[in-house]
Design a protein around this motif. Structure first.
Motif, short mmCIF file in Angstrom:
data_model
loop_
_atom_site.label_atom_id
_atom_site.label_comp_id
_atom_site.label_asym_id
_atom_site.label_seq_id
_atom_site.Cartn_x
_atom_site.Cartn_y
_atom_site.Cartn_z
N TRP A 365 29.00 43.29 -1.57
CA TRP A 365 28.87 41.83 -1.65
C TRP A 365 29.51 41.14 -0.46
CZ3 TRP A 365 25.19 40.91 -4.72
CH2 TRP A 365 25.02 41.61 -5.92
N GLY A 366 30.11 41.91 0.44
CA GLY A 366 30.74 41.32 1.61
C GLY A 366 32.18 40.94 1.33
N ALA A 367 32.88 40.54 2.41
CA ALA A 367 34.30 40.21 2.29
C ALA A 367 34.54 38.89 1.58
CB ALA A 367 34.94 40.18 3.68
N ALA A 368 33.56 38.00 1.61
CA ALA A 368 33.77 36.66 1.04
C ALA A 368 32.55 36.22 0.24
CB ALA A 368 34.08 35.65 2.14
N PRO A 369 32.32 36.81 -0.94
CA PRO A 369 31.20 36.35 -1.77
C PRO A 369 31.42 34.91 -2.20
CG PRO A 369 32.64 37.82 -3.01
CD PRO A 369 33.10 37.87 -1.59
N THR A 370 30.35 34.21 -2.48
CA THR A 370 30.48 32.82 -2.91
C THR A 370 31.18 32.77 -4.27
OG1 THR A 370 28.33 32.81 -4.01
CG2 THR A 370 28.38 32.15 -1.69
N THR A 371 31.87 31.68 -4.49
CA THR A 371 32.57 31.51 -5.77
C THR A 371 31.57 31.46 -6.92
OG1 THR A 371 34.28 30.25 -4.63
CG2 THR A 371 34.21 30.06 -7.02
N ALA A 372 30.44 30.76 -6.71
CA ALA A 372 29.45 30.63 -7.78
C ALA A 372 28.93 31.99 -8.21
CB ALA A 372 28.30 29.74 -7.30
N PHE A 373 28.63 32.86 -7.24
CA PHE A 373 28.11 34.17 -7.62
C PHE A 373 29.21 35.01 -8.27
CE2 PHE A 373 27.12 38.65 -6.89
CZ PHE A 373 25.87 38.71 -7.50
N THR A 374 30.44 34.91 -7.79
CA THR A 374 31.54 35.69 -8.37
C THR A 374 31.72 35.37 -9.85
OG1 THR A 374 32.68 35.78 -6.23
CG2 THR A 374 34.00 36.24 -8.19
N VAL A 375 31.77 34.07 -10.18
CA VAL A 375 31.98 33.70 -11.58
C VAL A 375 30.74 33.99 -12.41
CG1 VAL A 375 31.29 31.26 -11.34
CG2 VAL A 375 32.96 31.92 -13.08
#
Length: 424
Positions: A365-375
């Motif tokens: 998912w990469g080093a910095a996935p979006t917050t929206a996708f994480t939650v």
């Protein structure tokens, strides 16, 4: 009628600031931009925002509708975000210009205090924080300023109490404490050396030395982090993975995008119709478009010093903070969670759900996935909600390409008219 009007115009001219401070501020901005490495300029989000703010400030100087003063303060705020010696130096120069234009500007004194604080000029920062608080109607500054004011005062008290323990042996340190421009970078190592010398000269068994070591320990802790005024965070309850699952079980959930077309829509009533409304990072509410509730707020820590950001004061039932490494995550939660602003806060078991092998443990998912996708991915993994929707994530582009592909594969229904993607 001519004379009274002429007098009124003269009075307004006397009240209006001379062009000098604005011209000086623009020169400071130009010098800052000229000193930047052309290959790196604009490479980061904070730098891009600062450059845009400088452009808006320059345009406001000749715009009949814009307020140059507000634009000036905005450049200072963006310079604080950039940080470093040059960013903080620019913020300080602009704050001094702003305070010269409007001596009773709360924003100018706050900006000046934050810039001086970042540069380690504690006595001057404390004075500015106190001026800022005195200008507020209730005398109660923003939580982050209140914490820093308390920390700077306590650090000063530790130093003064330490010097007072050995009145005949602290002349040099006492003199340094009396210098208003002495920085923490100069003072801290001098204090370290002075403490070591007292321990060597008097021995660790001396009562004064024991008291000195206690003060030194308090000073060092306050040097690393702000004091937490309310360790229980106003009754906030930490929740782990199981606790979060219990809180969302059986509830319909929607994750709302921070997009202008959502704010300008008429989707608010439909969004508030969900049992649990999720919002991410910084957001603004417009009840008609975005709805008015925030039941779960998810935020991802960014940058090298994520604990330096503003406190999360938006009211939310649950607050999830994503970030790594754990030391930075703990400090950010301790310093930015506002007591009473949430009922539950996610504990360390929820700080990196995508990469944590104890949870999803997914790579790619990469080093910095979006917050929206994480939650979203976390809530989907918990599999406790009968309905899980995304609102405002159409058209594509608001998620990373691989994230959008995952959503597309798992979507059960897409309603473009309502900007809704249903995952179950």
């Amino acid at each position: 009628m001519t004379k009274p009007l002429a007098g009124l115009f003269k009075a307004r001219q006397r009240e209006a600031p001379a062009p000098g401070p604005y011209a000086r501020s623009l020169r400071l901005c130009g010098e800052y931009l000229a000193a930047q490495d052309p290959g790196a300029a604009g490479a980061t989000g904070p730098q891009v925002r600062l450059t845009r703010a400088i452009g808006a400030f320059a345009a406001s100087l000749d715009g009949p509708a814009a307020d140059p003063f507000d634009a000036l303060l905005q450049v200072g705020e963006r310079a604080l975000e950039v940080g470093g010696e040059h960013g903080l130096g620019l913020a300080l120069g602009l704050a001094e210009s702003a305070a010269g234009i409007r001596r009773r500007s709360k924003g100018a004194w706050r900006l000046r205090g934050l810039a001086l604080d970042g540069l380690g000029r504690d006595p001057e920062a404390l004075e500015c924080y106190e001026r800022y608080a005195a200008l507020l109607p209730d005398g109660r500054p923003a939580p982050e300023v209140a914490r820093r004011t308390d920390t700077l005062r306590r650090r000063r008290e530790c130093l003064e109490a330490a010097v007072a323990l050995f009145p005949g042996e602290g002349a040099e340190l006492r003199e340094l404490l009396g210098e208003p421009t002495a920085t923490t970078a100069v003072l801290a190592p001098r204090f370290d050396s002075w403490v070591r010398a007292r321990v060597a000269g008097h021995g660790p068994g001396d009562p004064a030395v024991r008291r000195l070591l206690a003060l030194y320990g308090s000073y060092r802790r306050l040097d690393l982090r702000d004091r937490v005024p309310d360790p229980l965070l106003g009754g906030t309850t930490p929740v782990d993975v199981g606790g979060l699952r219990a809180l969302v079980a059986g509830r319909t959930v929607c994750v709302v995008a921070n997009a202008g077309d959502v704010s300008g829509s008429a989707l608010g009533a439909g969004i508030d119709g969900y049992d649990l409304v999720v919002r991410c990072d910084s957001f603004r509410l417009r009840a008609e478009g975005t709805g008015g509730r925030t039941d779960l707020h998810a935020v991802t820590l960014r940058g090298d010093t994520p604990w330096d950001g503003p406190a999360w004061t938006q009211r939310a039932g649950i607050r999830l903070v994503f970030g790594d490494p754990v030391a930075g995550w703990r400090r950010a939660v301790r310093e930015r969670i506002a007591p009473g602003a949430q009922d539950h806060v996610g504990d360390a078991s929820l700080r990196r759900p995508l990469s944590d092998p104890a949870l999803l443990g997914e790579d790619g998912w990469g080093a910095a996935p979006t917050t929206a996708f994480t939650v979203l991915r976390l809530l989907d993994f918990l599999d406790a909600s009968p309905r899980l929707d995304l609102v405002g994530f159409t058209p594509a582009g608001r998620l990373r390409p691989r994230e959008a592909e995952w959503v597309e594969r798992h979507a059960t229904h897409v309603d473009d008219s309502k900007m809704r993607i249903a995952l179950r």
